[in-house]
Motif scaffolding. Structure first.
Motif, short mmCIF file in Angstrom:
data_model
loop_
_atom_site.label_atom_id
_atom_site.label_comp_id
_atom_site.label_asym_id
_atom_site.label_seq_id
_atom_site.Cartn_x
_atom_site.Cartn_y
_atom_site.Cartn_z
N PHE A 39 0.68 -1.05 -0.04
CA PHE A 39 0.09 -0.03 -0.06
C PHE A 39 0.94 1.30 -0.16
O PHE A 39 0.40 2.10 -0.55
CB PHE A 39 -0.98 -0.07 1.14
N LYS A 42 1.68 2.06 -3.69
CA LYS A 42 0.53 1.60 -4.35
C LYS A 42 0.67 2.22 -5.58
O LYS A 42 0.38 1.41 -6.85
CB LYS A 42 -0.58 1.89 -3.82
N LYS A 90 -7.89 1.96 -6.97
CA LYS A 90 -9.14 1.76 -5.94
C LYS A 90 -8.95 0.80 -5.24
O LYS A 90 -9.57 0.69 -3.99
CB LYS A 90 -10.49 2.30 -6.69
N CYS A 93 -6.30 0.42 -2.81
CA CYS A 93 -6.58 1.33 -1.56
C CYS A 93 -7.81 0.79 -0.55
O CYS A 93 -7.45 0.87 0.60
CB CYS A 93 -6.87 2.65 -2.12
N GLU A 97 -7.36 -0.23 3.25
CA GLU A 97 -7.30 0.68 4.46
C GLU A 97 -8.60 0.01 5.19
O GLU A 97 -9.07 0.53 6.00
CB GLU A 97 -7.89 1.90 3.75
#
Length: 313
Positions: A39, A42, A90, A93, A97
């Protein structure tokens, strides 16, 4: 649509697959760190996927595994170009998260069933080819809240550096509840799990070569029919065989077309940069439950025991 996916009993799960779930749980912190590390880079990861798992790579690899009797339409092969950089970013992410957008009951459904087809690997000065028999069971929610899909894989018609390995090492069978005990004892099958829970998202674990190679996975779901997997080969004690080196796979299943494709590459992560290494992996499978023997031969699969030709890019 493919026939109903196979299932294993709870007894089979407890004998053979719970051990993998336990390993995954024991190494949860490492999996979370792996996801966090990717991440942190990313945008670098997305660019690597877009540049190195594109249509050209897919056509060069997968196109050469498909028999000429089934014309290869590049648009029907899996590749990163079917998604935009924004879509892949997307997914990375959201699933890094803690915003898990998957339905645990259906997340792995496109893979349900019995599949078989050619697999090829190639590196600097070496090659490996085989026919694979793969079984993905239905996904079940377990007592700990995890959704688990059990997976078995066998290999046959193996050629290492172009030379046929001993036929007695082959196992050209699908592994299910009727033969799994015998084949595990004989060392003829690799076991794996695909897992989903809200805490860790999509993860997985593969144990290969009589438990001498352990492969923890983190995954990113793209749409309904694509998974991006990142894994690291580890020894039986779950220590990396080569620090900083990983494999990434772009895995695609189309139940309505009865087709499956996977692209893989090895890379090294150092100082926030990704260096692609000279090693490629790819496979093309068909859903075995959904077509008859005549159609099977048309699609390039030969009866058990016959040699088949592999095309390696």
């Amino acid at each position: 649509m493919p026939d109903k996916a196979p299932d294993f009993t709870d007894e089979v799960y407890n004998r053979h697959f719970k051990e993998l779930v336990d390993k995954l749980c024991k190494n949860k912190a490492k999996l979370k760190k792996m996801r966090a590390d990717f991440f942190a880079i990313k945008k670098v990861l997305v660019k690597f996927i877009m540049d190195n798992m594109d249509q050209k790579y897919s056509k060069n690899c997968l196109g050469k595994l498909i028999k000429k009797t089934e014309p290869c339409d590049p648009e029907k092969l899996p590749h990163s170009g079917k998604f935009s950089e924004v879509e892949i970013l997307k997914a990375i992410c959201q699933q890094s998260e803690g915003e898990q957008t998957c339905d645990g009951n259906t997340v792995f459904d496109p893979w349900n069933g019995k599949w078989k087809g050619p697999w090829a690997s190639k590196g600097k000065g070496w090659s490996w080819n085989q026919d694979s028999h793969h079984v993905w069971t239905i996904t079940k929610k377990r007592a700990d809240g995890k959704y688990v899909q059990m997976v078995t894989q066998t290999k046959s018609n193996v050629k290492q550096n172009g030379k046929r390995t001993p036929k007695e090492d082959d196992c050209n069978e699908f592994i299910d509840g009727s033969n799994i005990d015998k084949k595990v004892k004989a060392g003829k099958v690799d076991l794996a799990i695909n897992v989903y829970d809200k805490e860790c998202g999509v993860t997985g674990w593969v144990t290969k070569n009589n438990k001498t190679v352990e492969m923890p996975h983190i995954g990113y779901k793209l749409g309904k029919e694509v998974l991006i997997w990142i894994t690291q080969e580890q020894d039986k004690d779950c220590n990396p065989k080569e620090s900083g080196t990983y494999l990434i796979f772009f895995e695609w299943a189309k139940p309505k077309l009865k087709k499956y494709g996977i692209l893989g590459r090895r890379f090294k992560l150092k100082d926030g940069k990704i260096e692609m290494l000279d090693e490629n992996h790819y496979g093309v499978y068909r859903n075995h439950l959904s077509y008859n023997q005549k159609e099977e031969k048309k699609c390039g699969f030969l009866p058990h025991g016959e040699e088949r030709r592999f095309f390696v890019g």
